[in-house]
Design a protein around this motif. Sequence first.
Motif, mmCIF file in Angstrom:
data_model
loop_
_atom_site.group_PDB
_atom_site.id
_atom_site.type_symbol
_atom_site.label_atom_id
_atom_site.label_comp_id
_atom_site.label_asym_id
_atom_site.label_seq_id
_atom_site.Cartn_x
_atom_site.Cartn_y
_atom_site.Cartn_z
ATOM 1 N N ARG A 85 -72.427 32.756 -43.887
ATOM 2 C CA ARG A 85 -71.182 32.659 -43.154
ATOM 3 C C ARG A 85 -70.272 33.850 -43.349
ATOM 4 N NH1 ARG A 85 -70.712 29.383 -38.892
ATOM 5 N NH2 ARG A 85 -71.409 27.301 -39.332
ATOM 6 N N GLY A 86 -70.393 34.565 -44.423
ATOM 7 C CA GLY A 86 -69.474 35.659 -44.661
ATOM 8 C C GLY A 86 -68.779 35.486 -45.998
ATOM 9 N N SER A 87 -68.267 36.592 -46.509
ATOM 10 C CA SER A 87 -67.722 36.582 -47.856
ATOM 11 C C SER A 87 -66.510 35.689 -47.994
ATOM 12 C CB SER A 87 -67.348 38.015 -48.257
ATOM 13 O OG SER A 87 -66.436 38.560 -47.331
ATOM 14 N N ASP A 88 -65.775 35.451 -46.926
ATOM 15 C CA ASP A 88 -64.582 34.645 -47.042
ATOM 16 C C ASP A 88 -64.869 33.163 -46.961
ATOM 17 O OD1 ASP A 88 -65.359 34.829 -44.423
ATOM 18 O OD2 ASP A 88 -63.325 34.587 -43.646
ATOM 19 N N GLN A 89 -66.125 32.795 -46.735
ATOM 20 C CA GLN A 89 -66.420 31.387 -46.585
ATOM 21 C C GLN A 89 -67.490 30.901 -47.548
ATOM 22 O OE1 GLN A 89 -67.324 31.328 -42.336
ATOM 23 N NE2 GLN A 89 -65.473 30.153 -42.027
ATOM 24 N N ASN A 90 -68.042 31.792 -48.319
ATOM 25 C CA ASN A 90 -69.127 31.377 -49.182
ATOM 26 C C ASN A 90 -68.638 30.477 -50.304
ATOM 27 O OD1 ASN A 90 -71.249 32.596 -47.878
ATOM 28 N ND2 ASN A 90 -70.936 34.553 -48.889
ATOM 29 N N PHE A 384 -69.876 39.938 -39.104
ATOM 30 C CA PHE A 384 -71.100 39.414 -38.502
ATOM 31 C C PHE A 384 -71.228 37.907 -38.700
ATOM 32 C CE2 PHE A 384 -75.048 40.082 -36.486
ATOM 33 C CZ PHE A 384 -75.997 39.273 -37.090
ATOM 34 N N ALA A 385 -70.895 37.419 -39.883
ATOM 35 C CA ALA A 385 -70.998 35.986 -40.139
ATOM 36 C C ALA A 385 -70.074 35.188 -39.232
ATOM 37 C CB ALA A 385 -70.676 35.702 -41.608
ATOM 38 N N ASP A 386 -68.853 35.674 -39.036
ATOM 39 C CA ASP A 386 -67.920 34.977 -38.159
ATOM 40 C C ASP A 386 -68.388 35.032 -36.705
ATOM 41 O OD1 ASP A 386 -66.288 34.259 -40.237
ATOM 42 O OD2 ASP A 386 -64.882 35.926 -39.981
ATOM 43 N N SER A 387 -69.033 36.126 -36.326
ATOM 44 C CA SER A 387 -69.569 36.219 -34.966
ATOM 45 C C SER A 387 -70.614 35.137 -34.710
ATOM 46 C CB SER A 387 -70.204 37.602 -34.735
ATOM 47 O OG SER A 387 -69.239 38.630 -34.795
ATOM 48 N N LEU A 388 -71.450 34.871 -35.712
ATOM 49 C CA LEU A 388 -72.457 33.820 -35.559
ATOM 50 C C LEU A 388 -71.787 32.458 -35.370
ATOM 51 C CD1 LEU A 388 -75.126 34.777 -38.273
ATOM 52 C CD2 LEU A 388 -75.023 35.451 -35.868
ATOM 53 N N HIS A 389 -70.700 32.238 -36.092
ATOM 54 C CA HIS A 389 -69.951 30.985 -35.952
ATOM 55 C C HIS A 389 -69.398 30.856 -34.535
ATOM 56 C CE1 HIS A 389 -66.711 28.149 -37.882
ATOM 57 N NE2 HIS A 389 -67.380 27.580 -36.899
ATOM 58 N N ILE A 390 -68.815 31.928 -34.029
ATOM 59 C CA ILE A 390 -68.274 31.915 -32.665
ATOM 60 C C ILE A 390 -69.386 31.676 -31.652
ATOM 61 C CG2 ILE A 390 -67.186 33.350 -30.889
ATOM 62 C CD1 ILE A 390 -65.578 34.689 -33.140
ATOM 63 N N TRP A 391 -70.539 32.276 -31.876
ATOM 64 C CA TRP A 391 -71.652 32.118 -30.939
ATOM 65 C C TRP A 391 -72.163 30.680 -30.902
ATOM 66 C CZ3 TRP A 391 -75.650 36.206 -29.359
ATOM 67 C CH2 TRP A 391 -75.005 37.375 -28.947
ATOM 68 N N ASP A 392 -72.081 29.958 -32.003
ATOM 69 C CA ASP A 392 -72.454 28.542 -31.965
ATOM 70 C C ASP A 392 -71.695 27.836 -30.856
ATOM 71 O OD1 ASP A 392 -74.113 28.857 -34.161
ATOM 72 O OD2 ASP A 392 -72.641 28.115 -35.611
ATOM 73 N N ASN A 439 -58.955 33.114 -39.259
ATOM 74 C CA ASN A 439 -59.707 31.917 -39.602
ATOM 75 C C ASN A 439 -60.439 31.471 -38.340
ATOM 76 O OD1 ASN A 439 -60.352 29.047 -39.854
ATOM 77 N ND2 ASN A 439 -59.175 29.119 -41.752
ATOM 78 N N ILE A 440 -61.751 31.580 -38.327
ATOM 79 C CA ILE A 440 -62.515 31.337 -37.107
ATOM 80 C C ILE A 440 -62.443 29.874 -36.681
ATOM 81 C CG2 ILE A 440 -64.783 31.519 -36.034
ATOM 82 C CD1 ILE A 440 -63.358 34.178 -36.628
ATOM 83 N N SER A 441 -62.454 28.964 -37.645
ATOM 84 C CA SER A 441 -62.343 27.552 -37.290
ATOM 85 C C SER A 441 -61.023 27.276 -36.570
ATOM 86 C CB SER A 441 -62.436 26.686 -38.549
ATOM 87 O OG SER A 441 -63.682 26.839 -39.178
ATOM 88 N N HIS A 442 -59.979 27.911 -37.052
ATOM 89 C CA HIS A 442 -58.660 27.758 -36.429
ATOM 90 C C HIS A 442 -58.651 28.378 -35.033
ATOM 91 C CE1 HIS A 442 -54.466 27.094 -36.129
ATOM 92 N NE2 HIS A 442 -54.071 28.331 -36.380
ATOM 93 N N LEU A 443 -59.239 29.549 -34.898
ATOM 94 C CA LEU A 443 -59.307 30.225 -33.599
ATOM 95 C C LEU A 443 -60.027 29.356 -32.574
ATOM 96 C CD1 LEU A 443 -59.122 32.733 -31.727
ATOM 97 C CD2 LEU A 443 -61.239 33.544 -32.790
ATOM 98 N N LEU A 444 -61.158 28.789 -32.965
ATOM 99 C CA LEU A 444 -61.930 27.962 -32.039
ATOM 100 C C LEU A 444 -61.200 26.663 -31.722
ATOM 101 C CD1 LEU A 444 -65.516 28.520 -33.501
ATOM 102 C CD2 LEU A 444 -64.485 29.597 -31.488
ATOM 103 N N TYR A 445 -60.431 26.171 -32.668
ATOM 104 C CA TYR A 445 -59.629 24.985 -32.408
ATOM 105 C C TYR A 445 -58.578 25.276 -31.338
ATOM 106 C CZ TYR A 445 -56.242 21.252 -33.051
ATOM 107 O OH TYR A 445 -55.375 20.218 -32.832
#
Length: 456
Positions: A85-90, A384-392, A439-445
């Motif tokens: 997921r990336g260094s900020d989420q591990n 890159f890890a956050d990009s994968l999250h967004i792509w989901d 925060n990608i979860s927040h962005l997608l929300y």
Amino acid sequence: MVRKRVPDWLNSSLWSSTPADDHLYSYSPSPATASAAVSESTLQPPAPVPPPPAAAVASKPQPTPTPPKSETRDPANKNSNNNGRGSDQNGDSSGVSPDDISRQTQLLSELSKKVINMWELRRIASQGIPDGAGIKSTVWKLLLGYLPPERGQWSSELAKKRSQYRHFKEELLMNPSEITRRLEKSVACDNDESKSESRGPLSRSQITHGEHPLSLGKSSVWNQFFQDSEIIEQIDRDVMRTHPDIHFFSGDSQLAKSNQDAMRNILIVFSKLNPGIRYVQGMNEILAPLFYVFKNDPDAEMEAAAEADTFFCFVELLSGLRDHFCQQLDNSNVGIRSTISRLSQLLKEHDEELWRHLEVTTKVNPQFYAFRWITLLLTQEFNFADSLHIWDTLLSDPEGPLETLLRVCCAMLILIRRRLLAGDFTSNLKLLQSYPSANISHLLYVANKLRSKAIG
């Protein structure tokens, strides 16, 4: 003209508080239309609470998995070749998110069925696909239509597609010298002369005009080869520049070189099969997430066939975006400028004050920043890890990624509205061309909230 007031929900403390948990509350289609176009309904989000750290869950897919010890993997770390997921989420590798466990259980249960409910799969996947157990790889293939919903057809479909890709490579990646050599061998086998004579070079009369290196004929394999050389050189340069901070893609290791060769093959084959657009700089960035996810599948058979699987998924993904790469269509109603205009209109609908400040007051043309956001599917704006999250989330949209992509882009603007409203042309352009960490979860929300407002 009466200016629209800023919606109350934009002024809510929600946007300055800790984001909600890692859920996207998706629409619910009617069963009658689930296979074609999913209709939407709004679910009320809960009050925001701090999201727990996400971690990878490494296990073989089972209908009812138990959470194993997870292996922390960080694709954004230049010293790591693994998924994550990336260094900020591990966080702590032993702290697996309850939401991740729940989604993984739901996904594995869905994947175990003889016929997979694609609407349900999209609903779960849109909230984020937990890493580990090969879930992301399998789910992405289903979301992109590469795997059919009927599990019983997977083996035959994969075998057929992979055989087809091998044929493409044999036909399209062959050097003209090899074509001439094979022709020579074919002629020699048909020749009744002695064995020693058959190994000699072809006589001048046996070499056709199309097989001569100096031929300028349209059907000449050599002429086509020289025309392709410029594109292949561009592909080589771009592949070498792909994510230079990630060892999976870059460096002198055997792994990196093998991965670069595979990506090069995919892009060359694609360019030759699609003469209308061929290769456009930046396609390598769209290819990278697909190949990374499929190559890191823990199933050895899937990992070995990652190149072929990635090719067909890449083709499917670009099928809905290819007009953005065709310069002749830039000014049409399907080209990139039209799509950027749709983003501008979306921002105006949801936050007219911010839209007016950007486009009227400071005159920041959305093409200055949104062109890259849209054409590269946000792969350059986040790690890159956050990009994968967004792509989901992008790949889970039944109508293709573009509509969700535009909402995510609009949410990106809204989340930094205070800084943008306080900025001038120079500062705003710099901010938008180098988007701050989020925060990608927040962005997608927030992006999903825009969907709710649009259909509410």
